[in-house]
Enzyme design. Structure first.
Site, PDB file in Angstrom:
ATOM      1  N   TYR A 169      31.910  55.473  31.727  1.00  0.00           N
ATOM      2  CA  TYR A 169      33.291  55.931  31.964  1.00  0.00           C
ATOM      3  C   TYR A 169      34.090  54.864  32.717  1.00  0.00           C
ATOM      4  CZ  TYR A 169      36.994  59.289  33.221  1.00  0.00           C
ATOM      5  OH  TYR A 169      38.192  59.946  33.371  1.00  0.00           O
ATOM      6  N   LYS A 173      37.233  52.814  31.263  1.00  0.00           N
ATOM      7  CA  LYS A 173      38.562  52.944  31.890  1.00  0.00           C
ATOM      8  C   LYS A 173      39.060  51.591  32.406  1.00  0.00           C
ATOM      9  CE  LYS A 173      39.105  57.404  31.185  1.00  0.00           C
ATOM     10  NZ  LYS A 173      40.073  57.882  30.181  1.00  0.00           N
TER      11      LYS A 173
HETATM   12  P1  NAD Z   1      39.700  67.774  28.577  1.00  0.00           P
HETATM   13  O1  NAD Z   1      38.224  67.820  28.346  1.00  0.00           O
HETATM   14  O2  NAD Z   1      40.423  68.990  29.110  1.00  0.00           O
HETATM   15  O3  NAD Z   1      40.447  67.295  27.253  1.00  0.00           O
HETATM   16  C1  NAD Z   1      39.904  66.282  26.462  1.00  0.00           C
HETATM   17  C2  NAD Z   1      40.564  66.359  25.113  1.00  0.00           C
HETATM   18  O4  NAD Z   1      39.969  65.339  24.288  1.00  0.00           O
HETATM   19  C3  NAD Z   1      40.326  67.687  24.401  1.00  0.00           C
HETATM   20  O5  NAD Z   1      41.477  68.019  23.643  1.00  0.00           O
HETATM   21  C4  NAD Z   1      39.160  67.382  23.459  1.00  0.00           C
HETATM   22  O6  NAD Z   1      39.116  68.212  22.302  1.00  0.00           O
HETATM   23  C5  NAD Z   1      39.510  65.956  23.087  1.00  0.00           C
HETATM   24  N1  NAD Z   1      38.388  65.188  22.564  1.00  0.00           N
HETATM   25  C6  NAD Z   1      37.162  64.999  23.103  1.00  0.00           C
HETATM   26  N2  NAD Z   1      36.408  64.242  22.276  1.00  0.00           N
HETATM   27  C7  NAD Z   1      37.182  63.955  21.199  1.00  0.00           C
HETATM   28  C8  NAD Z   1      36.977  63.231  20.006  1.00  0.00           C
HETATM   29  N3  NAD Z   1      35.801  62.630  19.726  1.00  0.00           N
HETATM   30  N4  NAD Z   1      37.989  63.167  19.107  1.00  0.00           N
HETATM   31  C9  NAD Z   1      39.186  63.788  19.354  1.00  0.00           C
HETATM   32  N5  NAD Z   1      39.442  64.481  20.476  1.00  0.00           N
HETATM   33  C10 NAD Z   1      38.437  64.566  21.377  1.00  0.00           C
HETATM   34  O7  NAD Z   1      39.920  66.502  29.558  1.00  0.00           O
HETATM   35  P2  NAD Z   1      41.118  66.120  30.535  1.00  0.00           P
HETATM   36  O8  NAD Z   1      40.638  66.338  31.914  1.00  0.00           O
HETATM   37  O9  NAD Z   1      42.393  66.698  30.096  1.00  0.00           O
HETATM   38  O10 NAD Z   1      41.144  64.524  30.308  1.00  0.00           O
HETATM   39  C11 NAD Z   1      42.066  63.874  29.464  1.00  0.00           C
HETATM   40  C12 NAD Z   1      42.038  62.367  29.766  1.00  0.00           C
HETATM   41  O11 NAD Z   1      42.395  62.141  31.123  1.00  0.00           O
HETATM   42  C13 NAD Z   1      40.676  61.719  29.567  1.00  0.00           C
HETATM   43  O12 NAD Z   1      40.818  60.432  29.024  1.00  0.00           O
HETATM   44  C14 NAD Z   1      40.132  61.649  30.978  1.00  0.00           C
HETATM   45  O13 NAD Z   1      39.192  60.608  31.137  1.00  0.00           O
HETATM   46  C15 NAD Z   1      41.402  61.376  31.751  1.00  0.00           C
HETATM   47  N6  NAD Z   1      41.297  61.754  33.164  1.00  0.00           N
HETATM   48  C16 NAD Z   1      41.098  63.057  33.565  1.00  0.00           C
HETATM   49  C17 NAD Z   1      41.021  63.362  34.914  1.00  0.00           C
HETATM   50  C18 NAD Z   1      40.835  64.784  35.426  1.00  0.00           C
HETATM   51  O14 NAD Z   1      40.686  64.972  36.622  1.00  0.00           O
HETATM   52  N7  NAD Z   1      40.890  65.803  34.586  1.00  0.00           N
HETATM   53  C19 NAD Z   1      41.130  62.332  35.848  1.00  0.00           C
HETATM   54  C20 NAD Z   1      41.320  61.024  35.420  1.00  0.00           C
HETATM   55  C21 NAD Z   1      41.402  60.747  34.072  1.00  0.00           C
END
Ligand code: NAD
Length: 274
Positions: A169, A173
């Site tokens: 990860y 990133k």
């Molecule tokens: P989430 O799990 O709620 O959403 C992830 C989304 O990606 C979902 O719609 C899922 O269906 C989709 N997905 C997963 N694998 C896939 C694939 N192979 N093809 C197409 N779609 C796919 O996650 P989130 O927390 O909303 O995270 C979204 C982004 O933000 C990510 O890149 C994550 O690394 C980043 N992020 C999240 C946080 C946090 O605290 N939630 C913090 C920093 C960064």
């Protein structure tokens, strides 16, 4: 730019009218928050991600009804370059343009390096990093032709600093920030910007599930899990919200942000100020 809060808590100014936005991984969490905010600003949106077909249909319908914009959906798997190409082709066939690309799809796996499953490493690099290379290279011709484009990459505080057990990860990133800089440099004279948003912890259903799990595992109250475990690194001791992330994406897509490119914007309550 005139941004007014609506009763729904969204961003109301329709400055993205006639624009088309594609948000990868937008069936839940941050991606859905960003897709809703872009729709609230008048953009047609293409959703992508996994989930129950009936729930995705309902999400699609709700965005269309709430904001009066066309909403399409692609089930493309972001680990598969051919599916990604089909998704971009579908978008261009349907709308004739692609203006705002949000590379948001992402997964996580936590394990020590020597035990990290090779298949998980490959999947995380493919979904969290390589997918953004594929969407970007395929979206650019439309943006270049229109002399306008916004590429917004969802990185993470883990694009700026490391944490143990998150090798794939953190590597993906950090790579996302490199891709963001190169995309910005190559497109700087073409009316296109590319920036990365670097959230700390954002409140999503995934995080909610972790709170209860950790509370049970450690036998401590939810509040203590949030403060001492999940937000241990986050000085402001609160989660960012998907609405906040939506607002930042809308700002980056606005004319006011036309000179912001190649930036990594921390949204981490001070985490990376340490
Ligand atoms: P989430 O799990 O709620 O959403 C992830 C989304 O990606 C979902 O719609 C899922 O269906 C989709 N997905 C997963 N694998 C896939 C694939 N192979 N093809 C197409 N779609 C796919 O996650 P989130 O927390 O909303 O995270 C979204 C982004 O933000 C990510 O890149 C994550 O690394 C980043 N992020 C999240 C946080 C946090 O605290 N939630 C913090 C920093 C960064």
């Amino acid at each position: 730019m005139n941004i007014a809060m609506t009763e729904r808590g969204g961003l109301a100014a329709p400055h993205l009218k006639d624009k088309v936005s594609l948000v990868t991984g937008s069936t839940s969490g941050i991606g859905l928050g960003i897709a809703r905010a872009l729709a609230a600003s008048g953009s047609a949106v293409v959703l992508n991600g996994f989930g129950k077909p009936e729930e995705i249909k309902a999400t699609q319908a709700a965005i269309g009804t709430d904001f009066g914009v066309p909403v399409a959906y692609s089930a493309a798997d972001m680990s598969n370059p051919e599916s990604i190409a089909e998704m971009i082709e579908m978008t261009l066939d349907m709308f004739g343009r692609l203006d705002v690309l949000v590379n948001n799809a992402g997964i996580q796996h936590v394990a020590p390096l020597q035990e990290f499953p090779v298949a998980k490493w490959d999947a995380i690099l493919a979904i969290n990093l390589s997918s953004a290379f594929h969407t970007t290279r395929l979206a650019l011709p439309s943006m270049v032709a229109n002399k306008w484009g916004r590429i917004i990459n969802l990185a993470s505080a883990h694009g700026l600093v490391g944490s143990p057990f998150k090798s794939a990860y953190v590597a993906a990133k950090h790579g996302m920030l490199g891709l963001t800089k190169v995309t910005a440099l190559e497109t700087a004279e073409q009316g296109i910007t590319c920036n990365a948003i670097c959230p700390g912890y954002v409140y999503t259903p995934l995080v909610e599930a972790q709170i209860d799990g950790q509370a049970k595992a450690h036998g401590i109250p939810r509040e203590q899990v949030i403060r001492d475990i999940l937000l241990a690194q986050q000085p402001n001791k609160r989660f960012a919200t998907t609405d906040e992330l939506g607002g930042i994406a809308v700002f980056l897509a606005s004319d006011a942000a036309a000179s912001i490119t190649g930036a990594a914007i921390p949204v981490d309550g001070g985490w990376t100020a340490h």
